[in-house]
Design a protein around this motif. Structure first.
Motif, mmCIF file in Angstrom:
data_model
loop_
_atom_site.group_PDB
_atom_site.id
_atom_site.type_symbol
_atom_site.label_atom_id
_atom_site.label_comp_id
_atom_site.label_asym_id
_atom_site.label_seq_id
_atom_site.Cartn_x
_atom_site.Cartn_y
_atom_site.Cartn_z
ATOM 1 N N LEU B 217 0.859 -1.175 0.000
ATOM 2 C CA LEU B 217 0.000 0.000 0.000
ATOM 3 C C LEU B 217 0.900 1.231 0.000
ATOM 4 N N PHE B 218 0.666 2.119 -0.972
ATOM 5 C CA PHE B 218 1.464 3.340 -1.041
ATOM 6 C C PHE B 218 0.558 4.494 -1.433
ATOM 7 N N GLU B 219 0.587 5.555 -0.654
ATOM 8 C CA GLU B 219 -0.280 6.716 -0.871
ATOM 9 C C GLU B 219 -1.734 6.298 -1.058
ATOM 10 N N GLY B 220 -2.178 5.340 -0.252
ATOM 11 C CA GLY B 220 -3.587 4.948 -0.256
ATOM 12 C C GLY B 220 -3.973 3.996 -1.364
ATOM 13 N N ARG B 221 -3.005 3.559 -2.191
ATOM 14 C CA ARG B 221 -3.329 2.633 -3.273
ATOM 15 C C ARG B 221 -2.520 1.353 -3.141
ATOM 16 N N VAL B 239 8.339 -0.938 -4.410
ATOM 17 C CA VAL B 239 8.448 -2.163 -3.615
ATOM 18 C C VAL B 239 9.915 -2.472 -3.341
ATOM 19 N N ASP B 240 10.746 -2.350 -4.392
ATOM 20 C CA ASP B 240 12.174 -2.609 -4.215
ATOM 21 C C ASP B 240 12.779 -1.731 -3.121
ATOM 22 N N GLY B 249 15.149 6.882 -3.297
ATOM 23 C CA GLY B 249 14.215 6.230 -4.200
ATOM 24 C C GLY B 249 12.959 7.051 -4.348
ATOM 25 N N PRO B 250 11.954 6.499 -5.028
ATOM 26 C CA PRO B 250 10.719 7.252 -5.285
ATOM 27 C C PRO B 250 9.931 7.576 -4.007
#
Lengths: 266, 252
Positions: B217-221, B239-240, B249-250
């Motif tokens: 889950l990242f930024e609600g998605r 994920v990495d 990283g991002p």
């Protein structure tokens, strides 16, 4: 330019007034809804009689010392005040009558209400608030136990039952405080003091005392439990909830006291 | 009923004011599966669990349990569905006013004091399952260490024999050995009792020990999901970065 400036500041003024007013109405609404919800759920099982007894002990029995102290000192001080004030127009003999009326109708319920609010609303808010921030309330729901029935309803009912009893005790002790001072310091005759107290006191006075006590009891628990359940944000949040609970209970007690008094004599 | 996923989320969204915590989240958990949701602190993992448990209402989307929609359900029905759930809270959330054995049997008595000797036996049976003994039965939660509290909380969650169990950061704040104890317990419980598990965590060690499937889950998605074996070569940069625990990283 200037027109929008004026309009803008007008809007700002209305917003400044409107926001707290709307906010105030909203919280009155939320508290009312909370009260109705608790009562509605409390009327259907499961009930928790042991929790009720526990709370009666906490609210009633444990408040006795502070209530007794408050009552006896206030009763005695009241007798002296009436005596001194009354002597300005030769009305010293009204001490027993005014002590009993003031104590039973007004000071007994209000003082007990405020003292118990200080003791009990704060404790309820702190306990329930801590349970809220440590997720114990959420845990209770997932363990299929309704916090309204398990935590809130016993406190609400215990408070409504305990307050009238405490107020009766405070009334007797307060009158007794006035009696002691009048006999030993002001030179009243014991039997005529008691006779006057007895003849002045009416059923309506006691009724008003009990109604006020029950209403205050309701507000004490309501304010404590509501503030507790609304708690957010750790230890500081619990601190805020405790303050809100006591201030809320005080305001509700003093406001409802006026409303009940005016309604009865209006 | 068995052809339905145990839990299914369809387009669930939840926001607090302008803070969109969950945005169109969809995934499902099959019966007997151990699914783990990973993601940084404050990415909405806990909110998602609370929505499934019915502790919070969703703004949009649907949640199904055994094919039955629970969003917008009446309180009485919700209570029936909740009987299928057990939950291990992050801080344990033990009732500090009650002794350990009353804590463990709370769901069975619903807080009432009844059948004490039966309940003590039940409490002991569940305590033994998590590696504790009768010496803690009468203690209060505050008298236990953090790791023991977590185990008692686990015993409390499994006492009513739920079909689904939620683990909220089960190993946070524990030392490496206690962490492994809890991980092993979770794996055993899922296997022995046939429980479906949904875990949220950011502890990569336990992710690989306890999960069949993982979603991030990242930024609600949900930005990635797949079997745990593919977690280390997901091909997703987010994920990495998370799996390798890199500051660059991002994700910032």
């Amino acid at each position: 330019m200037s027109e929008t400036g004026i309009l803008g500041s007008l809007v700002a003024i209305f917003a400044a007034i409107g926001k707290p007013v709307v906010g105030g109405f909203a919280s009155v609404g939320r508290v009312t809804l909370f009260a109705l919800q608790t009562i509605q759920r409390a009327l259907t099982p499961p009930w928790y009689p042991l929790r009720l007894l526990e709370q009666l002990f906490q609210i009633g029995w444990n408040s006795l010392p502070v209530v007794a102290l408050t009552a006896v000192f206030t009763g005695a001080a009241l007798a002296q005040q009436i005596y001194t004030g009354g002597s300005r127009f030769n009305a010293q003999s009204t001490v027993p009558a005014i002590v009993v009326i003031a104590m039973v109708r007004e000071l007994g319920p209000v003082l007990v209400g405020l003292m118990v609010a200080g003791r009990v609303s704060s404790a309820m808010a702190a306990e329930i608030g801590t349970m809220r921030v440590t997720e114990q309330i959420d845990a209770m729901v997932t363990l299929r136990t309704d916090p309204y029935r398990y935590l809130i309803a016993p406190r609400l009912f215990a408070s409504v039952i305990a307050l009238p009893i405490l107020v009766c005790i405070a009334n007797v002790i307060g009158i007794f405080g006035g009696y002691l001072l009048s006999i030993h310091k002001l030179g009243f005759n014991p039997s005529s003091y008691l006779e006057m107290t007895n003849s002045i006191l009416e059923g309506d006075d006691i009724m008003m005392s009990l109604v006020k006590a029950a209403v205050f009891g309701f507000f004490i628990a309501l304010s404590g439990c509501y503030a507790g359940l609304q708690t957010k944000g750790g230890a500081a949040g619990v601190g805020r909830a405790t303050t809100n609970a006591v201030v809320g209970a005080f305001v509700l007690i003093l406001l409802s006291n006026l409303v009940i008094t005016l309604t009865a004599f209006g | 009923m068995s052809d339905h996923p145990k839990i299914e989320l369809q387009g669930v969204s939840k926001s607090f004011g302008s803070n969109h915590v969950l945005r169109d989240v969809s995934f499902s958990v099959e019966p007997g599966e151990s699914m783990t949701i990973i993601g940084g602190s404050g990415c909405g993992k806990s909110v998602m669990l609370k929505c499934i448990l019915g502790l919070m209402d969703v703004d949009a989307g649907k949640i199904f349990v055994d094919g039955e929609e629970i969003t917008g359900m009446k309180a009485a029905d919700h209570d029936r569905v909740r009987a299928k759930f057990g939950m291990l809270f992050q801080g344990g959330a033990l009732f500090d006013s009650l002794p350990i054995w009353r804590n463990i049997t709370f769901a069975l008595t619903q807080g009432r004091h009844k059948r004490s000797s039966d309940m003590r036996a039940t409490a002991l049976e569940n305590l033994e399952r998590v590696g504790l003994g009768k010496e803690v039965l009468d203690l209060r939660p505050s008298e236990l260490s953090g790791g023991m509290q977590k185990r008692v909380a686990l015993a409390r969650a499994i006492a009513p024999r739920p079909e689904i169990i939620f683990f909220d950061e089960p190993t946070t704040g524990l030392d490496p050995i206690r962490t492994d104890v809890i991980n092993k317990l979770i794996v055993e419980l899922v296997k022995d009792l046939g429980i479906t598990a949904l875990t949220i965590t950011h502890d990569m060690g336990s992710v690989e020990k306890i999960s069949d499937r993982v979603a991030m889950l990242f930024e609600g998605r949900i930005i990635w999901s797949g079997p745990v074996s593919e977690l280390r070569h997901s091909g997703d940069v987010h994920v990495d970065q998370f799996v390798q625990g890199r500051a660059e990283g991002p994700i910032s």
